[in-house]
Design a protein around this motif. Structure first.
Motif, PDB file in Angstrom:
ATOM      1  N   LYS A  91       0.818  -1.224   0.000  1.00 38.56           N
ATOM      2  CA  LYS A  91       0.000   0.000   0.000  1.00 38.56           C
ATOM      3  C   LYS A  91       0.850   1.271   0.000  1.00 38.56           C
ATOM      4  N   LYS A  92       2.165   1.120  -0.135  1.00 38.34           N
ATOM      5  CA  LYS A  92       3.047   2.281  -0.226  1.00 38.34           C
ATOM      6  C   LYS A  92       3.395   2.569  -1.682  1.00 38.34           C
ATOM      7  N   ASP A  93       3.522   3.843  -2.018  1.00 28.07           N
ATOM      8  CA  ASP A  93       3.930   4.257  -3.354  1.00 28.07           C
ATOM      9  C   ASP A  93       5.446   4.394  -3.344  1.00 28.07           C
ATOM     10  N   PHE A 131       5.451  -9.503  -9.195  1.00 28.69           N
ATOM     11  CA  PHE A 131       4.725  -9.467 -10.461  1.00 28.69           C
ATOM     12  C   PHE A 131       4.466  -8.004 -10.786  1.00 28.69           C
ATOM     13  N   ILE A 132       4.895  -7.563 -11.958  1.00 31.50           N
ATOM     14  CA  ILE A 132       4.796  -6.142 -12.333  1.00 31.50           C
ATOM     15  C   ILE A 132       4.078  -6.018 -13.670  1.00 31.50           C
ATOM     16  N   SER A 133       3.071  -5.161 -13.722  1.00 31.36           N
ATOM     17  CA  SER A 133       2.412  -4.856 -14.998  1.00 31.36           C
ATOM     18  C   SER A 133       2.597  -3.372 -15.300  1.00 31.36           C
ATOM     19  N   LEU A 134       2.919  -3.080 -16.555  1.00 28.01           N
ATOM     20  CA  LEU A 134       3.129  -1.686 -16.961  1.00 28.01           C
ATOM     21  C   LEU A 134       2.972  -1.573 -18.470  1.00 28.01           C
ATOM     22  N   LYS A 135       2.861  -0.339 -18.943  1.00 28.36           N
ATOM     23  CA  LYS A 135       2.783  -0.082 -20.379  1.00 28.36           C
ATOM     24  C   LYS A 135       3.995   0.732 -20.799  1.00 28.36           C
ATOM     25  N   THR A 136       4.628   0.271 -21.878  1.00 29.17           N
ATOM     26  CA  THR A 136       5.796   0.983 -22.397  1.00 29.17           C
ATOM     27  C   THR A 136       6.038   0.573 -23.846  1.00 29.17           C
ATOM     28  N   ASN A 137       6.647   1.495 -24.608  1.00 22.86           N
ATOM     29  CA  ASN A 137       7.025   1.197 -25.985  1.00 22.86           C
ATOM     30  C   ASN A 137       8.458   0.675 -26.054  1.00 22.86           C
ATOM     31  N   GLN A 138       9.153   0.726 -24.928  1.00 22.60           N
ATOM     32  CA  GLN A 138      10.537   0.278 -24.883  1.00 22.60           C
ATOM     33  C   GLN A 138      10.598  -1.248 -24.744  1.00 22.60           C
ATOM     34  N   GLU A 139      11.664  -1.833 -25.276  1.00 24.76           N
ATOM     35  CA  GLU A 139      11.835  -3.281 -25.212  1.00 24.76           C
ATOM     36  C   GLU A 139      12.447  -3.687 -23.875  1.00 24.76           C
ATOM     37  N   ILE A 140      11.789  -4.624 -23.211  1.00 21.78           N
ATOM     38  CA  ILE A 140      12.316  -5.186 -21.960  1.00 21.78           C
ATOM     39  C   ILE A 140      12.583  -6.661 -22.207  1.00 21.78           C
ATOM     40  N   ARG A 141      13.802  -7.087 -21.866  1.00 24.78           N
ATOM     41  CA  ARG A 141      14.200  -8.470 -22.131  1.00 24.78           C
ATOM     42  C   ARG A 141      14.566  -9.184 -20.827  1.00 24.78           C
ATOM     43  N   ARG A 142      14.610 -10.503 -20.908  1.00 26.79           N
ATOM     44  CA  ARG A 142      15.032 -11.298 -19.759  1.00 26.79           C
ATOM     45  C   ARG A 142      16.420 -10.870 -19.305  1.00 26.79           C
ATOM     46  N   SER A 143      16.611 -10.789 -18.013  1.00 27.65           N
ATOM     47  CA  SER A 143      17.868 -10.415 -17.338  1.00 27.65           C
ATOM     48  C   SER A 143      18.066  -8.897 -17.198  1.00 27.65           C
ATOM     49  N   ASP A 144      17.281  -8.085 -17.932  1.00 30.04           N
ATOM     50  CA  ASP A 144      17.401  -6.632 -17.775  1.00 30.04           C
ATOM     51  C   ASP A 144      16.983  -6.209 -16.371  1.00 30.04           C
ATOM     52  N   GLU A 145      17.563  -5.108 -15.901  1.00 30.26           N
ATOM     53  CA  GLU A 145      17.121  -4.507 -14.641  1.00 30.26           C
ATOM     54  C   GLU A 145      16.210  -3.331 -14.960  1.00 30.26           C
ATOM     55  N   ILE A 146      15.105  -3.238 -14.223  1.00 30.29           N
ATOM     56  CA  ILE A 146      14.158  -2.146 -14.455  1.00 30.29           C
ATOM     57  C   ILE A 146      13.928  -1.363 -13.167  1.00 30.29           C
ATOM     58  N   ALA A 160       5.772 -12.444  -3.899  1.00 34.68           N
ATOM     59  CA  ALA A 160       5.651 -11.822  -2.577  1.00 34.68           C
ATOM     60  C   ALA A 160       4.855 -10.528  -2.655  1.00 34.68           C
ATOM     61  N   ILE A 161       5.040  -9.775  -3.746  1.00 33.73           N
ATOM     62  CA  ILE A 161       4.322  -8.515  -3.946  1.00 33.73           C
ATOM     63  C   ILE A 161       3.940  -8.376  -5.412  1.00 33.73           C
ATOM     64  N   SER A 162       3.099  -7.412  -5.702  1.00 35.76           N
ATOM     65  CA  SER A 162       2.752  -7.111  -7.094  1.00 35.76           C
ATOM     66  C   SER A 162       2.592  -5.598  -7.260  1.00 35.76           C
ATOM     67  N   ILE A 163       2.866  -5.142  -8.459  1.00 36.24           N
ATOM     68  CA  ILE A 163       2.679  -3.725  -8.811  1.00 36.24           C
ATOM     69  C   ILE A 163       1.850  -3.683 -10.088  1.00 36.24           C
ATOM     70  N   HIS A 164       0.670  -3.103 -10.009  1.00 37.34           N
ATOM     71  CA  HIS A 164      -0.211  -2.993 -11.168  1.00 37.34           C
ATOM     72  C   HIS A 164      -0.180  -1.560 -11.700  1.00 37.34           C
ATOM     73  N   ARG A 165      -0.129  -1.462 -13.036  1.00 38.04           N
ATOM     74  CA  ARG A 165      -0.064  -0.158 -13.714  1.00 38.04           C
ATOM     75  C   ARG A 165       1.111   0.675 -13.182  1.00 38.04           C
ATOM     76  N   GLY A 166       2.260   0.030 -13.098  1.00 38.80           N
ATOM     77  CA  GLY A 166       3.466   0.732 -12.660  1.00 38.80           C
ATOM     78  C   GLY A 166       3.979   1.680 -13.733  1.00 38.80           C
ATOM     79  N   ARG A 167       4.833   2.607 -13.336  1.00 35.29           N
ATOM     80  CA  ARG A 167       5.419   3.561 -14.293  1.00 35.29           C
ATOM     81  C   ARG A 167       6.904   3.254 -14.442  1.00 35.29           C
ATOM     82  N   LEU A 168       7.295   2.933 -15.677  1.00 29.08           N
ATOM     83  CA  LEU A 168       8.687   2.584 -15.946  1.00 29.08           C
ATOM     84  C   LEU A 168       9.548   3.843 -15.943  1.00 29.08           C
ATOM     85  N   ILE A 169      10.555   3.855 -15.100  1.00 25.86           N
ATOM     86  CA  ILE A 169      11.466   4.995 -15.004  1.00 25.86           C
ATOM     87  C   ILE A 169      12.727   4.756 -15.824  1.00 25.86           C
ATOM     88  N   LYS A 170      13.266   3.541 -15.719  1.00 23.07           N
ATOM     89  CA  LYS A 170      14.540   3.276 -16.382  1.00 23.07           C
ATOM     90  C   LYS A 170      14.707   1.791 -16.672  1.00 23.07           C
TER      91      LYS A 170
END
Length: 481
Positions: A91-93, A131-146, A160-170
């Protein structure tokens, strides 16, 4: 004069010890107990097991069982403590840094579903799944750090946790030689086999299901054939059996070496998913037994692999892929041979088609309660679809593989690509036509207690069949004498 106390075979000590690990893990994970975190419990478990192994008397069975339970309670307490620690962020942002564990899934709404290992939350170190769900036009591949910002919710399954509609920073791309080699191989295959056939072929060979058209994905679900495009024990068995047949003609040692290399390579290429790890351990263990001429004990193999995968990662118990994998494993290795013995006097002489039928039927029966409980639906045509598609999977895998291998030699690659395309067209046709059958998928639902009752009845049936077969065998021996 007193008779010396008889030793018992250490096989039984190992079996009871492994059973204790499974029992302790189930109790620990569901009770969320953290009171056994002290290293003292690990030391005590080790001492008890070593004592039971050295003396190997009947009373040592109890010590081995206690040792297994204590070991899993210690491991489960460590796991539960880490889960409770990360749950404080619910419940924390916050900002989360995580490593991508598998190829992300692209959904119809354009969102990415990412399975990741948490590295850091607001500068605090963690090592749990998210478990993370987000929308992005950038390619995310296995082993990448986000780096993702979002509100943390409760997890589900082994997350253990999930993030729905997360915002990709990097996105921090990370080198992964195996992944890059796999993707390069797939690109070579795509030059010679058109879509959607190539998508299904790569699903067979590499477990790459993300590029499958939505229509085929739905058809696979309706016909209960998803397992053929989710790299699993079946795909691995095809590769291992092919290596054994080819290289055993040269040398048993070479066949063992090549087959183990194939297993390790396949696991690395696909990724360390719970079902893939299970399949890898089973394959290597089975290969070693085959090399030394030992017969595989199905009950021990099932218990051994379950205990090993749970002690290293207790969260596997909550992973649906792991659960389905073991249910199917139980059906193929334990239920299928029993049914064959019930219906045929000499099951070892059955042809491959009948064996495939019994294995498919048994796997369906063993996974049915879990599938109904989880999805609320069941495929009524799955066994027929499996019977028509599975026999052609090895050929499709081989020709797809050879297409990629000879990608630099166009004429040869075109030849194998053409054959692969024909086989895959047939598979897509069967899958598509069966999925269109009215009533192919029935909606049925029941609760957790009903599922447990179903599995209790299944285990009871297996015990009764075993008892009947042993009784018939004893009577047969007595009649002969």
């Amino acid at each position: 004069m007193m008779k010396p106390k008889a030793h018992i075979h250490r096989f039984y000590l190992n079996f009871v010890f492994l059973g204790g690990i499974i029992f302790g893990t189930i109790f620990s994970v569901f009770s969320k107990n953290t009171s056994f975190r002290s290293i003292v419990w690990l030391i005590l478990a080790t001492i008890l097991f070593l004592f039971s192994w050295i003396f190997a008397r009947k009373f040592c069975l109890i010590l081995a069982l206690i040792a297994g339970i204590l070991l899993s309670l210690w491991r489960g307490s460590v796991y539960n403590f880490e889960n409770l620690k990360i749950a404080q962020n619910i419940k924390k942002d916050v900002t989360v840094r995580a490593a991508v564990l598998e190829d992300p899934d692209l959904k119809e709404d354009g969102s990415l579903k990412i399975r990741a290992k948490v590295i850091e939350i607001s500068n605090e170190q963690f090592n749990e799944k998210a478990f993370i769900s987000l929308k992005t036009n950038q390619e995310i591949r296995r082993s990448d750090e986000i780096l993702v910002k979002g509100k943390i919710s409760e997890g589900f399954g082994d997350f253990a946790i999930s993030i729905h509609r997360g915002r990709l920073i990097k996105i921090s791309p990370k080198s992964d030689f195996i992944r890059d080699m796999r993707d390069s191989f797939a690109e070579g295959v795509r030059k010679f086999i058109p879509s959607p056939e190539v998508d299904l072929g790569l699903g067979y060979l590499l477990g790459q299901k993300n590029s499958l058209p939505e229509e085929i994905s739905k058809a696979l679900t309706i016909t209960a054939l998803t397992h053929i495009v989710v790299a699993s024990g079946y795909n691995l068995t095809v590769l291992v059996m092919a290596a054994q047949r080819v290289f055993n003609k040269i040398s048993r040692k070479i066949a063992l070496f090549v087959a183990i290399l194939l297993v390790l390579g396949f696991v690395f290429v696909v990724g360390f998913t719970p079902s893939m790890i299970r399949a890898g351990i089973v394959a290597i263990f089975g290969l070693i037994l085959w090399y030394f001429g030992r017969k595989t004990q199905a009950y021990f193999l099932l218990t051994f692999v379950a205990a090993i995968t749970l002690i290293f990662e207790p969260s596997n118990l909550l992973n649906l892929g792991w659960q389905l994998s073991f249910a199917s494993f139980f059906g193929v290795l334990i239920l299928s041979p029993l049914l064959q013995k019930i219906f045929f006097e000499k099951p070892e002489k059955l042809n491959s088609a009948l064996k495939l039928f019994f294995e498919t039927f048994s796997a369906q029966i063993a996974t049915l309660p879990l599938i109904i409980f989880t999805f609320g639906a069941v495929s009524v045509i799955s066994i027929f679809a499996n019977m028509l598609v599975l026999p052609f999977v090895p050929s499709a895998m081989l020709t797809t593989f050879l297409t990629g291998i000879f990608a630099i030699f166009s004429p040869i690659a075109h030849f194998f690509g053409f054959i692969a395309e024909l086989i895959l067209k047939y598979s897509i046709f069967i899958i598509g036509e069966f999925s269109k059958i009215k009533g192919a998928q029935l909606e049925i639902s029941f609760g957790f207690s009903e599922m447990l009752i179903c599995y209790f009845c299944l285990i009871l049936v297996v015990i009764l069949i075993n008892f009947k077969l042993r009784k018939d065998k004893i009577l047969g021996i007595l009649n002969e004498s």
